[in-house]
Every structure is written in structure tokens, then in C-alpha cells.
Design a protein around this motif. Structure first.
Motif, PDB file in Angstrom:
ATOM      1  N   ILE A 178      28.274 -32.445   3.052  1.00 12.89           N
ATOM      2  CA  ILE A 178      29.024 -31.400   2.335  1.00 12.89           C
ATOM      3  C   ILE A 178      29.804 -32.068   1.207  1.00 12.89           C
ATOM      4  O   ILE A 178      30.507 -33.059   1.426  1.00 12.89           O
ATOM      5  CB  ILE A 178      29.997 -30.669   3.286  1.00 12.89           C
ATOM      6  CG1 ILE A 178      29.258 -30.178   4.534  1.00 12.89           C
ATOM      7  CG2 ILE A 178      30.685 -29.518   2.558  1.00 12.89           C
ATOM      8  CD1 ILE A 178      28.165 -29.193   4.258  1.00 12.89           C
ATOM      9  N   THR A 186      33.306 -29.817  -3.139  1.00 12.39           N
ATOM     10  CA  THR A 186      33.525 -28.392  -3.412  1.00 12.39           C
ATOM     11  C   THR A 186      33.318 -27.528  -2.166  1.00 12.39           C
ATOM     12  O   THR A 186      33.556 -26.324  -2.209  1.00 12.39           O
ATOM     13  CB  THR A 186      32.566 -27.903  -4.507  1.00 12.39           C
ATOM     14  OG1 THR A 186      31.219 -28.041  -4.042  1.00 12.39           O
ATOM     15  CG2 THR A 186      32.754 -28.713  -5.789  1.00 12.39           C
ATOM     16  N   GLY A 187      32.853 -28.137  -1.092  1.00 11.46           N
ATOM     17  CA  GLY A 187      32.567 -27.374   0.118  1.00 11.46           C
ATOM     18  C   GLY A 187      31.139 -26.868   0.197  1.00 11.46           C
ATOM     19  O   GLY A 187      30.761 -26.243   1.185  1.00 11.46           O
ATOM     20  N   LYS A 188      30.337 -27.139  -0.825  1.00 10.21           N
ATOM     21  CA  LYS A 188      28.931 -26.728  -0.834  1.00 10.21           C
ATOM     22  C   LYS A 188      28.052 -27.832  -0.257  1.00 10.21           C
ATOM     23  O   LYS A 188      28.399 -29.008  -0.306  1.00 10.21           O
ATOM     24  CB  LYS A 188      28.474 -26.399  -2.258  1.00 10.21           C
ATOM     25  CG  LYS A 188      29.318 -25.355  -2.968  1.00 10.21           C
ATOM     26  CD  LYS A 188      29.341 -24.023  -2.231  1.00 10.21           C
ATOM     27  CE  LYS A 188      30.165 -22.985  -2.979  1.00 10.21           C
ATOM     28  NZ  LYS A 188      30.298 -21.719  -2.225  1.00 10.21           N
ATOM     29  N   THR A 189      26.905 -27.432   0.269  1.00 11.96           N
ATOM     30  CA  THR A 189      25.987 -28.398   0.873  1.00 11.96           C
ATOM     31  C   THR A 189      25.298 -29.222  -0.203  1.00 11.96           C
ATOM     32  O   THR A 189      24.718 -28.683  -1.144  1.00 11.96           O
ATOM     33  CB  THR A 189      24.930 -27.672   1.717  1.00 11.96           C
ATOM     34  OG1 THR A 189      25.573 -26.861   2.696  1.00 11.96           O
ATOM     35  CG2 THR A 189      24.022 -28.673   2.422  1.00 11.96           C
ATOM     36  N   ARG A 208      26.102 -18.802   2.968  1.00  7.55           N
ATOM     37  CA  ARG A 208      25.867 -20.032   2.210  1.00  7.55           C
ATOM     38  C   ARG A 208      26.501 -19.964   0.830  1.00  7.55           C
ATOM     39  O   ARG A 208      27.061 -20.949   0.338  1.00  7.55           O
ATOM     40  CB  ARG A 208      24.362 -20.294   2.092  1.00  7.55           C
ATOM     41  CG  ARG A 208      23.728 -20.842   3.368  1.00  7.55           C
ATOM     42  CD  ARG A 208      22.329 -21.362   3.102  1.00  7.55           C
ATOM     43  NE  ARG A 208      21.423 -20.282   2.727  1.00  7.55           N
ATOM     44  CZ  ARG A 208      20.690 -19.590   3.577  1.00  7.55           C
ATOM     45  NH1 ARG A 208      20.763 -19.858   4.872  1.00  7.55           N
ATOM     46  NH2 ARG A 208      19.884 -18.647   3.168  1.00  7.55           N
ATOM     47  N   GLU A 209      26.411 -18.792   0.204  1.00  4.83           N
ATOM     48  CA  GLU A 209      26.989 -18.643  -1.134  1.00  4.83           C
ATOM     49  C   GLU A 209      28.509 -18.754  -1.106  1.00  4.83           C
ATOM     50  O   GLU A 209      29.118 -19.263  -2.044  1.00  4.83           O
ATOM     51  CB  GLU A 209      26.569 -17.297  -1.733  1.00  4.83           C
ATOM     52  CG  GLU A 209      25.098 -17.221  -2.111  1.00  4.83           C
ATOM     53  CD  GLU A 209      24.736 -15.883  -2.707  1.00  4.83           C
ATOM     54  OE1 GLU A 209      25.594 -14.968  -2.678  1.00  4.83           O
ATOM     55  OE2 GLU A 209      23.592 -15.741  -3.196  1.00  4.83           O
ATOM     56  N   ASN A 210      29.133 -18.272  -0.037  1.00  5.67           N
ATOM     57  CA  ASN A 210      30.593 -18.292   0.080  1.00  5.67           C
ATOM     58  C   ASN A 210      31.092 -19.475   0.912  1.00  5.67           C
ATOM     59  O   ASN A 210      32.248 -19.482   1.350  1.00  5.67           O
ATOM     60  CB  ASN A 210      31.081 -16.983   0.712  1.00  5.67           C
ATOM     61  CG  ASN A 210      30.691 -15.766  -0.106  1.00  5.67           C
ATOM     62  OD1 ASN A 210      30.747 -15.804  -1.327  1.00  5.67           O
ATOM     63  ND2 ASN A 210      30.279 -14.697   0.546  1.00  5.67           N
ATOM     64  N   GLN A 211      30.240 -20.453   1.100  1.00  3.18           N
ATOM     65  CA  GLN A 211      30.559 -21.556   2.003  1.00  3.18           C
ATOM     66  C   GLN A 211      31.715 -22.417   1.495  1.00  3.18           C
ATOM     67  O   GLN A 211      31.755 -22.809   0.337  1.00  3.18           O
ATOM     68  CB  GLN A 211      29.315 -22.435   2.177  1.00  3.18           C
ATOM     69  CG  GLN A 211      29.537 -23.691   2.998  1.00  3.18           C
ATOM     70  CD  GLN A 211      28.277 -24.512   3.108  1.00  3.18           C
ATOM     71  OE1 GLN A 211      27.252 -24.014   3.574  1.00  3.18           O
ATOM     72  NE2 GLN A 211      28.330 -25.762   2.670  1.00  3.18           N
ATOM     73  N   THR A 212      32.654 -22.713   2.383  1.00  3.11           N
ATOM     74  CA  THR A 212      33.699 -23.707   2.154  1.00  3.11           C
ATOM     75  C   THR A 212      33.802 -24.558   3.416  1.00  3.11           C
ATOM     76  O   THR A 212      33.338 -24.160   4.486  1.00  3.11           O
ATOM     77  CB  THR A 212      35.060 -23.059   1.869  1.00  3.11           C
ATOM     78  OG1 THR A 212      35.517 -22.380   3.067  1.00  3.11           O
ATOM     79  CG2 THR A 212      34.992 -22.083   0.708  1.00  3.11           C
ATOM     80  N   THR A 223      24.086 -37.290  -3.748  1.00  3.49           N
ATOM     81  CA  THR A 223      23.711 -36.215  -4.664  1.00  3.49           C
ATOM     82  C   THR A 223      22.290 -36.412  -5.179  1.00  3.49           C
ATOM     83  O   THR A 223      21.716 -37.504  -5.089  1.00  3.49           O
ATOM     84  CB  THR A 223      24.668 -36.168  -5.856  1.00  3.49           C
ATOM     85  OG1 THR A 223      24.626 -37.433  -6.534  1.00  3.49           O
ATOM     86  CG2 THR A 223      26.095 -35.901  -5.399  1.00  3.49           C
TER      87      THR A 223
END
Length: 489
Positions: free
Chosen positions: A378, A381-384, A252-256, A404
Motif C-alpha cells: 500500500i 496515499t493509501g492506494k494499492t 477500491r476506489e475509496n480505499q485508504t 512502484t
């Protein structure tokens, strides 16, 4: 284990969880009973705590008995370097044997000594032939079992604890299983196991570790783990689960968007008609909705047309603004076969992952999808951004974009301001009682509107006598007013 084989089974199981019962019953059912997620969650947590206290008191009673008997021939075996082995043997013997039986049944009809389970990870499978979810889960569990028996043949076993209605039903259902079983006639042992592990529903899979001295190492949600992790969950220990959770946290932290949707064999998604390959790289920088859905799902059939309409409106608004922003949706299908996928996807204007793609299972696990339809948003930035895109669409339609937290807060404030001008009481066509305006802070909460069968939150008109609830927008176009009581359409 390929998602293509077990994807729909997994989603059907998840849809039976308490939070997503709407997949199994009509939405109007919950309207009538004023379904309240918070209350259900609270009751569930209270029951879980009571069971935990019960188990703790039972362990304390056992320890007091052991202390009283220690030093006599009835006492526990002293630690002589083999305590784990003795503990494992005694544990399985006490659990699975009876005074007249020290064996288990095998699929071939032979008797297997309970002592043969010594040193193994053992799963107790509580199930019955008459319950369809048990049959579906059994098919998946057979695949996991055969994989483990081929890779670690002497370290894992499953024992079937039957709730079948008669011997013929037991024989028929057990005939589909490759593992051991407690004899159908041994009702007392089966009852004792159900009581010991507080089995409240089936299918249920309790995972026991070889070291019987560690009662807190018992895993009680084996069904969930099998569906969520498959063979990766072995040996079903607390340590292994912590490792899996840590891996998920790092992902999750490295998610793209790229590492979510692509794999070493595919760097594209399907375009409209399913024949065009759209590079995943072209989606980077956009707000993307991952739409978990299936043709067999009744709520999906109701939500998909609304989502198509909202999708077109958002795209049109962004185009009219000349904005550099863009919005896209990718279908993550849980259809049972290619024909169903082709038929369902043919009604949609957006992109899709290929049918049966292995990333479908990974995405469902990564986002902990509890039921369908589900819309995960998503960000650029690719983050959830949120896993509750469906709720936001139902509540705010196209105004929910870009989904958001700031946008939702703005919409909530807007609703609060609009509510100040709403009448406190209304009468609505088709309901005999007056409806009161309520909010989250004064008797309201999440609900299903009795008019449009869609989810609602914050403000609602509620019948205090029978729990009937509707969106304020479903009664705003009233033809007449009388003493601040609106007569709805």
C-alpha cells in the motif's frame, strides 16, 4: 461467518488453486518440471471455452427438438402464466429423479419429494469423504446452510451428489450434513449430473436458480463464492454477484489505509510483543506491506526470514538517507489458533492485526489473495501499489522498494543491461548439461530457481534438454572460464 473459525480453511482452499500450488508441494518440485504459469492459464482457458461451446451446442440441439415436437402431446407446455413454475418442477425432476425414484434422502432418513424443491435456489454439492478439502469445505458450508435455513427456510436447499467409495463411507460423511442427498445406489443420476455440469474436481458446488428457463443463470463456481462472500452471496444469482463486484470496485476506489485496517471496535494494530497498541493513524503516509502468512504454511516459513532481513535493510537505508519516507509491514495472520499466532508473530519485528480479527477475512477478499505467503504493498496515499510484493522481494531484494511500476521498470532495464555482459552458455555444478541464457522474449518466463528455490523472471540460465533453470546470480561467481563456457560453483 467468523474468519476466526474458517480463515485457515479458506486459505488452504485458495492455495489449491492452479496459480499457487507451491503451498502444497516443495518449490523444487516445480523447478524439476519447469512450471509455467502462462501455459497452465492458457490450457485452462481453452478447456473453459470448449466446455462453453459444448453447452451451447447442447442447448441448440434441445431447442431444435422442442421446435420439432411443438404442437404435439410431447411438446413443451405453452405459456399460460405458470411457465416458470412448470419449468422449475420439470427441471429438478429431470435432474434429480430417475424412472424408479422421485425422492431424495434427508438426514433423518425420510424421503423428500423432488417436487418439494420447486421455487427454491438449489445447490448441487459434489464431494466425497476421502478427499480432505471436501471435509473442510463441508464444515463451512454447514454454517452457511444453517444461517440461510433460519433466515429464508423455504427458499434454499442443497443436494449432496456423492463420490464416496462405498455405502459406509457415504453414510458416515452424509451423517455430518443437514441437507438432502441423492441415494448412494443411484449411480446413473450422479454420473449424469457430473457430465451435465462438467465437474472436473471436488469440492464443487453448482447453484441452480428457480427459473429453469435461464440456463445461463446457473452459477458453477459456488465453492469460490462461499469462501469469498459467505452468506452475502445469496441468492447466488448473476445480479447479486454483479452487486458484490460493484461494491468491491467502489471500495477500491475509496480505499485508504484507515478503512482497510480499522473498524468500529479497533483503531490500532499490535506492536512488537503483541502487547503494544499502535494507532493506525500513525501509519498514514507510509509505504505499508500487508503480509498474509501463517505458521502452518511451509513456503511462509522459508520466505519470512528473507522478508525480515529485507525489512531491516530498507529501514536502515531510509534512516541513513534521512528520508521522510518510511516503510512498515503488518502481519495478516491465517494461523489456526492463538498459540500458533503468538509463536509465529514472536519471530517478527513488525506490526500485526490481532488474531482472529474480522478484518482479516475482509482483507483477503478485498485483495483476492490466492495463496500465502502474499505481500500486498500500500502506497503513502493509501492506494494499492501491487499485490506481488513477494515476487518483487524475491527478484530484487531491498532494491524493490518502493515497489512502484516506475521502480520495477528501472530494475528490469538494469537487469537487461547487466545481461549483456553475461556468457551465453554456462556449466553449473550439480547439472550435467550446458545452460543457455534465456529471457522472457526468447524462451524464458516465470520460473523457480533450482539452486535457491526462489521465484525468478526475465533472465535465467536454462537447460534446453530437461528444463533445469537457475538465476544468473546463482552462477556468476564461477572459478574458471573456457571458451565462453562458465564452470559454476
Amino acid at each position: 461467518m467468523m474468519w476466526k473459525e474458517y480463515g485457515s480453511t479458506y486459505m488452504e482452499y485458495k492455495c489449491r488453486k492452479r496459480r499457487v500450488w507451491e503451498v502444497l508441494l516443495p518449490l523444487s518440485f516445480y523447478s524439476a518440471f519447469n512450471f509455467n504459469h502462462t501455459l497452465i492459464s492458457t490450457i485452462y482457458n481453452i478447456k473453459a471455452n470448449l466446455r462453453k461451446r459444448k453447452r451451447k451446442r447442447k442447448r441448440e440441439r434441445v431447442m431444435r427438438t422442442v421446435i420439432m415436437k411443438e404442437g404435439t402431446h410431447e411438446g413443451v407446455v405453452k405459456d399460460n402464466g405458470n411457465s416458470d413454475e412448470v419449468s422449475s418442477y420439470n427441471r429438478f425432476s429431470q435432474l434429480l429423479s430417475s424412472k424408479d425414484r422421485d425422492f431424495l434422502l434427508s438426514p433423518t432418513g425420510t424421503q423428500v419429494k423432488v417436487s418439494d424443491l420447486e421455487g427454491k435456489v438449489v445447490g448441487l454439492f459434489f464431494g466425497a469423504n476421502w478427499y480432505p478439502p471436501c471435509r473442510g469445505f463441508t464444515q463451512m458450508l454447514v454454517g452457511i446452510y444453517e444461517e440461510l435455513k433460519s433466515s429464508v427456510p423455504q427458499q434454499f436447499e442443497i443436494v449432496y451428489v456423492s463420490s464416496d467409495e462405498d455405502l459406509d463411507a457415504f453414510n458416515g460423511f452424509y451423517g455430518t450434513m443437514p441437507w438432502l442427498a441423492i441415494p448412494f445406489s443411484d449411480l446413473e443420476t450422479k454420473k449424469a449430473l457430473n457430465r451435465k455440469y462438467d465437474v472436473e474436481g471436488i469440492p464443487c458446488l453448482i447453484m441452480l436458480q428457480p427459473d429453469g428457463s435461464k440456463d445461463d443463470a446457473t452459477i458453477r463456481d459456488g465453492v469460490e463464492l462461499i469462501y469469498r462472500y459467505g452468506i452475502q452471496a445469496y441468492p447466488f444469482s448473476k445480479e447479486r454477484l454483479e452487486q458484490l463486484h460493484e461494491q468491491e470496485r467502489e471500495k477500491r476506489e475509496n480505499q485508504t489505509l484507515t478503512n482497510l485496517l480499522a473498524n468500529q471496535h479497533r483503531d490500532y494494530v499490535l506492536g512488537q510483543s503483541g502487547l503494544i497498541q499502535v494507532p493506525i493513524a500513525s501509519l498514514v503516509g507510509k509505504t505499508v506491506g500487508l503480509y498474509f502468512s501463517a505458521e502452518w504454511c511451509v513456503p511462509c516459513a522459508k520466505f519470512t526470514p528473507k522478508l525480515i532481513s529485507i525489512y531491516h535493510k530498507i529501514k536502515q537505508e531510509l534512516s541513513e538517507k534521512g528520508s521522510e519516507e518510511d516503510f512498515e509491514i503488518v502481519l495478516v495472520s491465517h494461523d489456526r489458533d492463538k498459540a500458533s499466532f503468538d509463536s509465529y508473530y514472536g519471530t517478527m519485528p513488525w506490526l500485526a492485526l490481532p488474531f482472529g480479527d474480522p478484518e482479516i477475512k475482509n482483507l483477503a477478499r478485498h485483495f483476492d489473495v490466492q495463496g500465502i505467503p502474499c505481500l500486498v504493498i500500500i502506497g503513502p496515499t493509501g492506494k494499492t501499489i501491487t499485490g506481488h510484493g513477494r515476487n518483487l522481494i524475491n527478484l530484487y531484494q531491498e532494491n524493490a522498494y518502493p515497489f512502484t511500476g516506475e521502480k520495477v521498470l528501472q530494475l528490469e532495464k538494469q537487469l537487461t543491461e547487466e545481461a549483456k555482459g553475461l556468457p551465453r552458455l554456462v556449466r553449473h555444478e550439480g547439472h550435467r548439461h550446458e545452460l543457455n541464457l534465456v529471457s522472457d522474449g526468447n524462451g524464458g518466463g516465470p520460473f523457480i530457481c533450482c539452486v535457491c528455490d526462489e521465484q525468478g523472471s526475465n533472465w535465467a540460465y536454462q537447460c534446453l534438454e530437461c528444463g533445469y533453470e537457475v538465476h544468473p546470480r546463482c552462477v556468476t561467481n564461477a572459478p574458471e572460464r573456457d571458451n565462453n563456457v562458465v564452470v559454476g560453483r
